[in-house]
Design a protein around this motif. Structure first.
Motif, short mmCIF file in Angstrom:
data_model
loop_
_atom_site.label_atom_id
_atom_site.label_comp_id
_atom_site.label_asym_id
_atom_site.label_seq_id
_atom_site.Cartn_x
_atom_site.Cartn_y
_atom_site.Cartn_z
N LEU A 288 -8.89 2.04 -8.97
CA LEU A 288 -10.11 1.77 -8.20
C LEU A 288 -11.28 2.42 -8.92
N ALA A 289 -12.36 1.67 -9.07
CA ALA A 289 -13.60 2.20 -9.63
C ALA A 289 -14.73 1.64 -8.78
N LYS A 290 -15.40 2.51 -8.03
CA LYS A 290 -16.45 2.07 -7.12
C LYS A 290 -17.74 2.80 -7.45
N ILE A 291 -18.76 2.02 -7.78
CA ILE A 291 -20.10 2.57 -7.99
C ILE A 291 -20.89 2.24 -6.72
N GLY A 292 -21.46 3.25 -6.10
CA GLY A 292 -22.18 3.05 -4.85
C GLY A 292 -21.38 3.53 -3.65
N LEU B 94 -10.09 6.20 -8.54
CA LEU B 94 -8.77 6.57 -8.05
C LEU B 94 -7.78 6.29 -9.17
N ILE B 95 -7.06 7.34 -9.56
CA ILE B 95 -6.09 7.23 -10.66
C ILE B 95 -4.70 7.37 -10.04
N ASP B 96 -3.81 6.46 -10.41
CA ASP B 96 -2.46 6.51 -9.84
C ASP B 96 -1.54 7.43 -10.65
N GLN B 97 -0.29 7.53 -10.22
CA GLN B 97 0.68 8.42 -10.86
C GLN B 97 1.01 7.98 -12.29
N GLN B 98 0.78 6.71 -12.61
CA GLN B 98 1.05 6.20 -13.96
C GLN B 98 -0.19 6.26 -14.85
N THR B 99 -1.19 7.03 -14.46
CA THR B 99 -2.44 7.27 -15.19
C THR B 99 -3.36 6.05 -15.29
N LYS B 100 -3.20 5.10 -14.39
CA LYS B 100 -4.08 3.93 -14.38
C LYS B 100 -5.23 4.12 -13.40
N THR C 210 -9.32 -2.29 -4.60
CA THR C 210 -8.69 -1.87 -5.85
C THR C 210 -8.90 -2.91 -6.94
N ILE C 211 -8.74 -2.48 -8.16
CA ILE C 211 -8.85 -3.35 -9.33
C ILE C 211 -7.56 -4.17 -9.41
N PRO C 212 -7.65 -5.47 -9.67
CA PRO C 212 -6.41 -6.25 -9.84
C PRO C 212 -5.51 -5.61 -10.90
N ALA C 213 -4.21 -5.63 -10.67
CA ALA C 213 -3.25 -4.95 -11.56
C ALA C 213 -3.42 -5.36 -13.02
#
Length: 189
Positions: free
Chosen positions: A166-170, A157-163, A46-49
């Motif tokens: 996770l962004a994975k290319i590949g 991957l978008i969470d319930q707060q619209t953030k 996941t992307i750091p908060a």
């Protein structure tokens, strides 16, 4: 005519070029690339908060294989798994069995959007051949800027707060225990 016997290195070079040609331009090559991608796939992180960004818009319009329109807006407040892929893409094909297992277990808990530019006819034939049962969509409008990629597979991957968490290319192992734990933790929040 006086024919020379080719040198051993010449024969080796020709064999290597033929092998590369088969690997790059034949069904055997696709098979090798798919299996190699599976071997090299790891669980996504996941992307750091502090670096997570909210989606700039939910106005993204989609259509499913039955012609039914969908909008990202209708899924706002839910966990959304978006995968951009194609039937001709070996890394995309490599991910599909794991995604099918993940979808089978989480389809009632999170929203899955498998987005392609391939024709639905081609996609449906691929799904039948690979024994996959996934919700397939095509974009009618541009996705949010935070999910634009010129490379596939691209998964968000978008969470319930619209953030975008996770962004994975590949290629990734989407059915890994660690990714499932992340989903379970998100579902508890």
């Amino acid at each position: 005519m006086n024919w020379k016997t080719p040198k051993k290195t010449t024969i080796q070079n020709i064999a290597f070029i033929v092998f590369l040609g088969l690997l790059l331009f034949s069904p055997m090559g696709t098979f090798v690339k798919v299996h190699l991608s599976r071997l090299l796939a790891f669980s996504p992180t996941t992307i750091p908060a502090s670096e997570q960004k909210k989606l700039s818009t939910y106005q993204w319009q989609l259509v499913d294989a039955n012609g039914k329109a969908a909008s990202l807006e209708e899924f706002k407040g839910k966990i959304i798994f978006v995968n951009f892929w194609a039937t001709w893409c070996p890394p995309c094909i490599a991910e599909m069995p794991g995604m099918q297992k993940l979808y089978a277990d989480y389809q009632d808990k999170i929203v899955f959007l498998f987005v392609t530019t391939d024709s639905f006819e081609r996609v449906n034939a691929f799904l039948v051949k690979e024994n996959l049962h996934l919700p397939i969509f095509q974009s009618v409008s541009n996705p949010p800027l935070e999910m634009e990629s010129s490379t596939i597979p691209a998964t968000y991957l978008i969470d319930q707060q619209t953030k975008v968490v996770l962004a994975k290319i590949g290629t990734a192992d989407w059915n890994s225990d660690s990714f499932r734990k992340k989903l379970d933790q998100m579902l508890k929040n």
